[in-house]
Design an enzyme around this catalytic site. Structure first.
Site, mmCIF file in Angstrom:
data_model
loop_
_atom_site.group_PDB
_atom_site.id
_atom_site.type_symbol
_atom_site.label_atom_id
_atom_site.label_comp_id
_atom_site.label_asym_id
_atom_site.label_seq_id
_atom_site.Cartn_x
_atom_site.Cartn_y
_atom_site.Cartn_z
ATOM 1 N N GLY A 36 0.752 -1.260 0.000
ATOM 2 C CA GLY A 36 0.000 0.000 0.000
ATOM 3 C C GLY A 36 0.773 1.296 0.000
ATOM 4 N N GLN A 41 6.618 8.098 -1.785
ATOM 5 C CA GLN A 41 6.602 8.228 -0.324
ATOM 6 C C GLN A 41 7.876 7.734 0.334
ATOM 7 O OE1 GLN A 41 2.535 6.318 -0.239
ATOM 8 N NE2 GLN A 41 2.402 7.647 1.552
ATOM 9 N N CYS A 82 -3.337 8.632 5.142
ATOM 10 C CA CYS A 82 -2.114 8.501 4.362
ATOM 11 C C CYS A 82 -0.922 8.336 5.300
ATOM 12 C CB CYS A 82 -1.913 9.741 3.486
ATOM 13 S SG CYS A 82 -0.461 9.660 2.437
ATOM 14 N N LEU A 83 -0.046 7.406 4.976
ATOM 15 C CA LEU A 83 1.136 7.180 5.812
ATOM 16 C C LEU A 83 2.019 8.422 5.865
ATOM 17 C CD1 LEU A 83 2.013 3.579 4.636
ATOM 18 C CD2 LEU A 83 1.205 4.237 6.913
ATOM 19 N N HIS A 124 -5.597 7.187 -5.007
ATOM 20 C CA HIS A 124 -4.781 7.816 -3.965
ATOM 21 C C HIS A 124 -3.286 7.624 -4.275
ATOM 22 C CE1 HIS A 124 -3.917 8.523 0.530
ATOM 23 N NE2 HIS A 124 -2.781 8.047 0.071
ATOM 24 N N GLU A 125 -2.899 6.392 -4.652
ATOM 25 C CA GLU A 125 -1.484 6.113 -4.944
ATOM 26 C C GLU A 125 -1.044 6.789 -6.237
ATOM 27 O OE1 GLU A 125 -0.218 5.118 -2.463
ATOM 28 O OE2 GLU A 125 -1.665 3.830 -1.466
ATOM 29 N N HIS A 128 -0.071 10.300 -5.696
ATOM 30 C CA HIS A 128 1.281 10.486 -5.150
ATOM 31 C C HIS A 128 2.312 10.610 -6.278
ATOM 32 C CE1 HIS A 128 0.904 10.197 -0.805
ATOM 33 N NE2 HIS A 128 0.199 9.076 -0.871
HETATM 34 O O1 GNR Z 1 -2.726 3.644 4.813
HETATM 35 C C1 GNR Z 1 -3.506 4.102 3.982
HETATM 36 N N1 GNR Z 1 -4.843 4.091 4.200
HETATM 37 C C2 GNR Z 1 -5.792 4.555 3.297
HETATM 38 C C3 GNR Z 1 -7.094 4.689 3.743
HETATM 39 C C4 GNR Z 1 -8.089 5.138 2.905
HETATM 40 C C5 GNR Z 1 -7.778 5.463 1.616
HETATM 41 C C6 GNR Z 1 -6.476 5.355 1.153
HETATM 42 C C7 GNR Z 1 -5.489 4.886 1.983
HETATM 43 S S1 GNR Z 1 -3.872 4.671 1.379
HETATM 44 C C8 GNR Z 1 -2.936 4.715 2.812
HETATM 45 C C9 GNR Z 1 -1.501 4.314 2.557
HETATM 46 C C10 GNR Z 1 -0.868 5.466 1.831
HETATM 47 O O2 GNR Z 1 -0.608 6.520 2.338
HETATM 48 N N2 GNR Z 1 -0.641 5.289 0.559
HETATM 49 O O3 GNR Z 1 -0.149 6.294 -0.177
HETATM 50 NI NI NI Z 2 -0.781 8.091 0.764
#
Ligand code: GNR
Ligand code: NI
Length: 165
Positions: A36, A41, A82-83, A124-125, A128
Site C-alpha cells: 500500500g 513516499q 495517508c502514511l 490515492h497512490e 502520489h
Molecule cells: O494507509 C492508507 N490508508 C488509506 C485509507 C483510505 C484510503 C487510502 C489509503 S492509502 C494509505 C496508505 C498510503 O498513504 N498510501 O499512499
Molecule cells: Ni498516501
C-alpha cells in the site's frame, strides 16, 4: 517498499512528479516488496505503486507506470488516510470505479478494473506519483486547518521527546 523511511507532508519531495520506469530489473523488484504505497513516499521518484487491500495481506498488486483508462461518472466519498500524513483523516470524493492500465514487474501490460476501496487506493497512490496528496483535494480552509494540526502535533512530539531526554 517495507523498511524505508516514509516522507511526511509537507516534505517538498512529496510534490515530485515521478518518472516512467524503463528498467525492469532486480532493483525494481526489491522496491515493490511491501504493501500500500507509492514509491514517491519512500523518496523514489519512479512510477511504481503497490497495493494490498486484503486483511490477510496476501494479494499484493504491483503497478508500474499506471494510467487511468476510464473513470465512472458516479462518484463516492471515502474517509482517507495517508502514511505521509499520520493522524489526518478526511473525506475525499472520487470516481467510484476506475479502469487502470499498468505494467507488471516484467514489463507486461495488464488492465485492472477497480471499485470500492481498491478504486480509492489506486487513485490515492496514482496521485502520489503526480506529487499530490489527498488533502490537496480538500478546500483551502480544510487544508489550512490540517497544516495547523500537523504543526501542533509536531511541536507536541518534539516537546515529549525533550521531556524524555
Ligand atoms: O494507509 C492508507 N490508508 C488509506 C485509507 C483510505 C484510503 C487510502 C489509503 S492509502 C494509505 C496508505 C498510503 O498513504 N498510501 O499512499
Ligand atoms: Ni498516501
Amino acid at each position: 517498499m517495507a523498511l524505508l523511511p516514509i516522507l511526511k507532508y509537507p516534505d517538498p519531495r512529496l510534490a515530485t512528479k515521478a518518472a516512467v520506469v524503463t528498467e525492469f530489473d532486480d532493483k525494481l523488484k526489491q522496491l515493490a516488496a511491501g504493501v500500500g504505497l507509492a514509491a514517491t513516499q519512500v523518496d523514489r521518484h519512479i512510477r511504481l505503486i503497490v497495493i494490498d487491500i486484503t486483511e490477510e495481506k496476501n494479494d499484493l498488486k504491483v503497478l508500474v507506470n499506471p494510467e487511468l483508462v476510464e473513470s465512472s461518472e458516479e462518484t463516492k466519498p471515502w474517509e482517507e488516510g495517508c502514511l505521509s500524513l499520520p493522524g489526518i483523516y478526511d473525506k475525499v470524493t472520487r470516481p467510484a470505479k476506475v479502469k487502470v492500465k499498468a505494467q507488471d514487474l516484467e514489463g507486461n501490460f495488464f488492465e485492472l478494473e477497480c471499485d470500492g476501496l481498491l478504486a480509492v487506493c489506486v487513485q490515492h497512490e496514482m496521485d502520489h506519483l503526480e506529487g499530490t496528496v489527498f488533502v490537496d483535494h480538500l478546500s483551502m480552509l480544510k487544508k489550512q486547518r490540517i497544516r495547523h494540526k500537523i504543526r501542533k502535533m509536531r511541536l507536541e512530539e518534539e516537546r515529549a521527546a525533550k521531556e524524555e531526554a
